[in-house]
Design a protein around this motif. Structure first.
Motif, PDB file in Angstrom:
ATOM      1  N   VAL A  17      33.034  36.773  42.482  1.00  0.00           N
ATOM      2  CA  VAL A  17      33.938  35.798  43.096  1.00  0.00           C
ATOM      3  C   VAL A  17      35.355  36.346  43.111  1.00  0.00           C
ATOM      4  O   VAL A  17      36.119  36.101  44.047  1.00  0.00           O
ATOM      5  N   GLY A  18      35.714  37.126  42.111  1.00  0.00           N
ATOM      6  CA  GLY A  18      37.042  37.743  42.071  1.00  0.00           C
ATOM      7  C   GLY A  18      37.266  38.748  43.187  1.00  0.00           C
ATOM      8  O   GLY A  18      38.400  39.037  43.550  1.00  0.00           O
ATOM      9  N   LYS A  19      36.195  39.285  43.752  1.00  0.00           N
ATOM     10  CA  LYS A  19      36.304  40.261  44.837  1.00  0.00           C
ATOM     11  C   LYS A  19      36.463  39.609  46.210  1.00  0.00           C
ATOM     12  O   LYS A  19      36.784  40.277  47.185  1.00  0.00           O
ATOM     13  N   VAL A  20      36.208  38.306  46.290  1.00  0.00           N
ATOM     14  CA  VAL A  20      36.256  37.598  47.568  1.00  0.00           C
ATOM     15  C   VAL A  20      37.692  37.536  48.068  1.00  0.00           C
ATOM     16  O   VAL A  20      38.612  37.227  47.317  1.00  0.00           O
TER      17      VAL A  20
END
Length: 65
Positions: A17-20
């Motif tokens: 989710v942090g890469k989104v």
């Protein structure tokens, strides 16, 4: 496929989710407006096609009926 425990799974989900890359408010607004415009254009197109088909069929049926 290897099984992971729930804690590892949650850590992996948080990492992904942090890469989104989330869209900006402006991008959301522009794409929303474009969707409404395209829906309107499509509705008008099919309404005109429907009227043309109705007129053509009415003309054909008036000749034979």
């Amino acid at each position: 496929m290897a099984r992971t425990n729930p804690l590892q799974f949650i850590q992996q989900v948080r990492g992904e989710v942090g890469k989104v890359v989330w869209p900006t408010r402006r991008e959301v607004l522009l794409t929303t407006v474009m969707v409404f415009i395209m829906a309107t254009v499509t509705a008008l197109f099919f309404a005109l096609v429907d009227l043309a088909i109705k007129g053509g069929l009415s003309g054909i049926l008036s000749i034979f009926g």
